[in-house]
Design a protein around this motif. Structure first.
Motif, PDB file in Angstrom:
ATOM      1  N   LEU A 165      14.006  -0.530  20.469  1.00  0.00           N
ATOM      2  CA  LEU A 165      12.574  -0.625  20.121  1.00  0.00           C
ATOM      3  C   LEU A 165      12.362   0.592  19.328  1.00  0.00           C
ATOM      4  O   LEU A 165      12.573   1.645  19.315  1.00  0.00           O
ATOM      5  N   LEU A 166      11.810  -0.072  17.973  1.00  0.00           N
ATOM      6  CA  LEU A 166      11.601   0.898  17.028  1.00  0.00           C
ATOM      7  C   LEU A 166      10.075   1.165  16.835  1.00  0.00           C
ATOM      8  O   LEU A 166       9.319   0.055  16.526  1.00  0.00           O
ATOM      9  N   ASP A 167       9.460   2.213  16.941  1.00  0.00           N
ATOM     10  CA  ASP A 167       7.888   2.650  16.747  1.00  0.00           C
ATOM     11  C   ASP A 167       7.949   3.263  15.437  1.00  0.00           C
ATOM     12  O   ASP A 167       8.359   4.475  14.959  1.00  0.00           O
ATOM     13  N   GLU A 168       6.721   2.816  14.515  1.00  0.00           N
ATOM     14  CA  GLU A 168       6.539   3.510  13.229  1.00  0.00           C
ATOM     15  C   GLU A 168       5.109   3.707  13.175  1.00  0.00           C
ATOM     16  O   GLU A 168       4.337   2.579  13.777  1.00  0.00           O
ATOM     17  N   GLU A 169       4.689   4.625  12.386  1.00  0.00           N
ATOM     18  CA  GLU A 169       3.229   4.937  12.252  1.00  0.00           C
ATOM     19  C   GLU A 169       3.153   5.372  10.633  1.00  0.00           C
ATOM     20  O   GLU A 169       3.884   6.258  10.259  1.00  0.00           O
ATOM     21  N   LYS A 170       2.322   4.442   9.963  1.00  0.00           N
ATOM     22  CA  LYS A 170       2.159   4.962   8.631  1.00  0.00           C
ATOM     23  C   LYS A 170       0.689   4.732   8.496  1.00  0.00           C
ATOM     24  O   LYS A 170      -0.005   4.067   8.830  1.00  0.00           O
ATOM     25  N   ILE A 171       0.369   5.944   7.295  1.00  0.00           N
ATOM     26  CA  ILE A 171      -0.979   6.150   7.006  1.00  0.00           C
ATOM     27  C   ILE A 171      -1.303   6.445   5.647  1.00  0.00           C
ATOM     28  O   ILE A 171      -0.244   6.573   4.880  1.00  0.00           O
ATOM     29  N   LEU A 172      -2.580   6.243   5.231  1.00  0.00           N
ATOM     30  CA  LEU A 172      -2.788   6.649   3.851  1.00  0.00           C
ATOM     31  C   LEU A 172      -3.859   7.879   4.093  1.00  0.00           C
ATOM     32  O   LEU A 172      -5.009   7.591   4.512  1.00  0.00           O
ATOM     33  N   PRO A 173      -3.210   9.103   4.022  1.00  0.00           N
ATOM     34  CA  PRO A 173      -3.923  10.342   4.239  1.00  0.00           C
ATOM     35  C   PRO A 173      -5.172  10.647   3.457  1.00  0.00           C
ATOM     36  O   PRO A 173      -5.172  10.342   1.971  1.00  0.00           O
ATOM     37  N   VAL A 174      -6.175  11.200   3.887  1.00  0.00           N
ATOM     38  CA  VAL A 174      -7.309  11.708   3.054  1.00  0.00           C
ATOM     39  C   VAL A 174      -6.892  12.840   2.321  1.00  0.00           C
ATOM     40  O   VAL A 174      -6.060  13.857   2.753  1.00  0.00           O
ATOM     41  N   GLY A 175      -7.267  13.038   0.954  1.00  0.00           N
ATOM     42  CA  GLY A 175      -6.699  14.007  -0.110  1.00  0.00           C
ATOM     43  C   GLY A 175      -5.567  13.659  -0.905  1.00  0.00           C
ATOM     44  O   GLY A 175      -5.047  14.273  -1.746  1.00  0.00           O
TER      45      GLY A 175
ATOM     46  N   LEU B  62       0.692  -1.144   0.137  1.00  0.00           N
ATOM     47  CA  LEU B  62       0.337   0.048  -0.188  1.00  0.00           C
ATOM     48  C   LEU B  62       0.860   1.236   0.072  1.00  0.00           C
ATOM     49  O   LEU B  62       1.910   1.227   0.605  1.00  0.00           O
ATOM     50  N   PRO B  63       0.400   2.219  -0.516  1.00  0.00           N
ATOM     51  CA  PRO B  63       1.164   3.597  -0.664  1.00  0.00           C
ATOM     52  C   PRO B  63       0.961   4.306   0.514  1.00  0.00           C
ATOM     53  O   PRO B  63       0.574   5.404   0.515  1.00  0.00           O
ATOM     54  N   LEU B  64       1.606   3.880   1.842  1.00  0.00           N
ATOM     55  CA  LEU B  64       1.555   4.444   3.098  1.00  0.00           C
ATOM     56  C   LEU B  64       2.469   5.494   3.226  1.00  0.00           C
ATOM     57  O   LEU B  64       3.666   5.230   2.591  1.00  0.00           O
ATOM     58  N   THR B  65       2.339   6.454   3.988  1.00  0.00           N
ATOM     59  CA  THR B  65       3.214   7.556   4.365  1.00  0.00           C
ATOM     60  C   THR B  65       3.462   7.539   5.763  1.00  0.00           C
ATOM     61  O   THR B  65       2.894   7.347   6.399  1.00  0.00           O
ATOM     62  N   THR B  66       4.919   7.677   6.015  1.00  0.00           N
ATOM     63  CA  THR B  66       5.360   7.390   7.458  1.00  0.00           C
ATOM     64  C   THR B  66       5.239   8.729   8.096  1.00  0.00           C
ATOM     65  O   THR B  66       5.763   9.896   7.699  1.00  0.00           O
TER      66      THR B  66
END
Length: 390
Positions: free
Chosen positions: A216-226, A184-188
């Protein structure tokens, strides 16, 4: 390079070059076959992407109007239904009339609105060979010195693709992620690596050669609206609404690339896979051919030596029998009888002790023992020599 790494490389090289490189040739042949199969799959995907029409969201109904009554649950790609659509991500609740309370996800770190939110936590382990942690070279060949244990959570909400700018509510493309394993084209939006403080228990783990956590590695990726993305898949009408599903025959589903960029990337993949298959296949054929010739020549040499040894043994046996027959026909002088059979004359001397105490037949029987020894001095012997009177 450490001692264990050198030992692992030595073991791997010995295995690869076994049987004059036959193992290495088979491994390269397997890689070449895999490259050819991947080339066929990628070439087929390239042709399908080239033929697929690239349309906007507002043009989908006119493109799919002739196939609205066909089954939409099919899992294989049909060229007439394969469409490339470029649009902007929006939550599906927008078209349901719920403008005030949109069904969207919110990033914990950036507070951005999104339709896909992936949270990943990775614990990185390090394994050091401590004072009591040495293992064998064979295990070090396959052991992983750095290990990762990952826990991931993925949350999604129904979303659609619309044309950029102002768009009517009736023109949109629903995205169906069911059964899709494509990236998926997710953005970090969040990336943080924190070291783990060592404890006395950690010291004991390192001392005895066990793995212990180091970060300990924490990552959050999203597919933003717009966000503007491209959907490549099987588009059909479901209850009068255009819907896109992933196609298993293609490496793309949702992507940041345009159609031209996809074609360029797939074309590059096909060329790399084709030439790698040709080069590796030629190298594998050469190595296997060399191995076959070498092993064939060795087998022929072994067979010739075997035949020569059998002929020599037969000649020695016949000579010994002839000598025995000649000696049995006459009288044996006193003191010259074989110490084993006491019937034939002593004719064979043992090497290296040099004792002349046996006839040729008994000397051969002594040589064929598992641990041949002289019957007089009990010294280990290597062979016997036929003694002739001049």
């Amino acid at each position: 390079m450490s001692v264990h790494d050198q030992a692992a490389v030595a073991v791997l090289s010995q295995v690869a070059l076994a049987a004059d490189g036959a193992v290495l040739g088979l491994a390269l042949a397997y890689i070449a076959v895999r490259s050819v199969l991947k080339y066929k799959t990628t070439s087929s995907a390239l042709n399908k992407v080239k033929k697929a029409p690239s349309v906007g969201v507002s043009d989908l109904r006119s493109v799919l109007s002739h196939s609205s009554d066909q089954d939409t649950d099919t899992t294989s790609c049909v060229d007439e239904k394969l469409v490339i659509v470029r649009g902007v991500v929006e939550a599906k609740s927008v078209v349901n009339g719920n403008w005030k309370k949109q069904n969207v996800l919110v990033s914990h770190e950036s507070n951005e609105k999104a339709v896909i939110l992936q949270r990943t936590q990775t614990c990185i382990y390090n394994e050091w060979r401590g004072f009591f942690g040495w293992t064998s070279d064979f295990r070090s060949l396959f052991a992983r010195h750095w290990k990762e244990q990952e826990s991931s959570s993925l949350r999604t909400v129904p979303f659609i693709l619309v044309d950029g700018g102002r768009w009517p509510q009736s023109d949109y493309l629903a995205v169906n992620l069911d059964g899709s394993k494509h990236p998926l084209p997710l953005t970090t939006v969040y990336h943080n690596l924190q070291p783990i403080n060592a404890s006395p228990y950690t010291f004991l783990q390192a001392f005895f050669g066990h793995e212990y956590p180091v970060g300990l590695l924490d990552e959050e990726k999203i597919l933003p609206v717009g966000k503007e993305i491209t959907a490549v898949g099987l588009v059909s009408l479901r209850n009068g609404i255009p819907e896109v599903m992933a196609c298993k025959d293609l490496p793309f589903f949702l992507s940041n690339m345009s159609k031209d960029q996809m074609v360029v990337e797939l074309d590059f993949r096909t060329k790399v896979l084709l030439w790698s298959g040709v080069v590796i296949g030629s190298l594998a054929t050469a190595i296997l051919g060399y191995s076959v010739v070498r092993n064939w020549n060795r087998w022929k040499e072994w067979r010739q030596r075997r035949q020569i040894q059998q002929q020599n043994a037969a000649e020695e046996s016949s000579e010994a029998e002839a000598d025995v027959a000649a000696e049995e026909g006459g009288d044996v002088p006193e003191g010259q009888l074989c110490v084993i059979c006491l019937m034939r004359q002593r004719r064979s001397a043992f090497v290296p002790c040099g004792h002349l105490v046996c006839c040729p037949r008994c000397a051969l029987s002594v040589e064929r023992d598992l641990s041949p020894k002289c019957p007089v001095c009990r010294q280990t012997i290597r062979s016997s020599v036929r003694i002739y009177d001049s």
